[in-house]
Design an enzyme around this catalytic site. Structure first.
Site, PDB file in Angstrom:
ATOM      1  N   CYS A  73       0.830  -1.207   0.000  1.00 33.36           N
ATOM      2  CA  CYS A  73       0.000   0.000   0.000  1.00 33.36           C
ATOM      3  C   CYS A  73       0.866   1.259   0.000  1.00 33.36           C
ATOM      4  O   CYS A  73       2.018   1.246   0.454  1.00 33.36           O
ATOM      5  CB  CYS A  73      -0.868   0.043   1.247  1.00 33.36           C
ATOM      6  SG  CYS A  73      -2.144  -1.195   1.342  1.00 33.36           S
ATOM      7  N   GLU A  75       0.556   3.937   1.886  1.00 31.45           N
ATOM      8  CA  GLU A  75       0.873   4.456   3.230  1.00 31.45           C
ATOM      9  C   GLU A  75       2.118   3.772   3.797  1.00 31.45           C
ATOM     10  O   GLU A  75       2.973   4.411   4.407  1.00 31.45           O
ATOM     11  CB  GLU A  75      -0.304   4.233   4.180  1.00 31.45           C
ATOM     12  CG  GLU A  75      -1.554   5.007   3.809  1.00 31.45           C
ATOM     13  CD  GLU A  75      -2.475   4.254   2.850  1.00 31.45           C
ATOM     14  OE1 GLU A  75      -1.987   3.432   2.034  1.00 31.45           O
ATOM     15  OE2 GLU A  75      -3.686   4.487   2.904  1.00 31.45           O
ATOM     16  N   CYS A 115      -2.052  -0.945   7.312  1.00 31.98           N
ATOM     17  CA  CYS A 115      -1.321   0.338   7.272  1.00 31.98           C
ATOM     18  C   CYS A 115      -1.466   1.077   8.595  1.00 31.98           C
ATOM     19  O   CYS A 115      -0.512   1.656   9.102  1.00 31.98           O
ATOM     20  CB  CYS A 115      -1.806   1.210   6.121  1.00 31.98           C
ATOM     21  SG  CYS A 115      -1.218   0.619   4.524  1.00 31.98           S
TER      22      CYS A 115
END
Ligand code: THU
Length: 160
Positions: A73, A75, A115
């Protein structure tokens, strides 16, 4: 038995224009990096921009893989880059924006659970809150004044 209530207070802005100048700029950076994401499988592009205490901005976007779970991801790409390059500098804020290539995303997209868990480690480590701002492609922006606020019952090293 007693019941325990946990509440999270969030701020909702009608658009980016309502944000403070430096956060607006951070969201712009998140948008630019979002559009460079490598997301050929989901067509879902995410950008994350981190503002550090020393003024540095660290960027990340999602990086997918033919072996789906091997992707990462936005993040976490960003937070790990900050941890790798500026291990001693606190993170003040993270701006996140997501865009689908299939439709215009107007709903603010929060960081996924994995995350949040990863960001929590950094917030605990630096002992200072990280403000999280998230949005879709356009429209409302949600602000959480800390990561902890959006991850009650964080698993941390005190349990180890
Ligand atoms: N994705 C992120 O980058 N951040 C999130 O918090 C949620 C999902 C990415 C992972 C994958 O590349 C795509 O969005 C679809 O799940």
């Amino acid at each position: 038995m007693k019941k325990v209530e946990i509440t999270s207070v969030l701020e909702v802005y009608d658009s980016c224009d309502e944000l403070e100048g430096n956060v607006q700029q951070l969201m712009k950076e998140a948008t630019l990096i979002r559009d460079k994401a490598y997301a050929p499988y989901s067509s879902f592009l995410v950008g994350a921009a981190l503002l550090l205490e020393n003024g540095e901005v660290v960027l990340g976007n999602n990086q997918e893989n033919a072996c789906y779970p091997s992707g990462l991801c936005a993040e976490r790409t960003a937070i790990y880059a900050a941890g790798a390059n500026f291990p001693k500098v606190a993170i003040v804020a993270m701006a996140i924006t997501a865009k689908s290539l299939h439709n215009v995303l107007l709903t603010p997209v929060p960081p996924c659970g994995a995350c949040r868990q990863s960001i929590a480690e950094y917030e605990l480590r630096q002992k200072k809150p990280i403000a999280i701002y998230f949005m879709g492609e356009k429209g409302k922006v949600v602000k959480s004044s800390s990561l902890e606020n959006i991850l009650p019952f964080t698993f941390d090293n005190s349990y180890l």
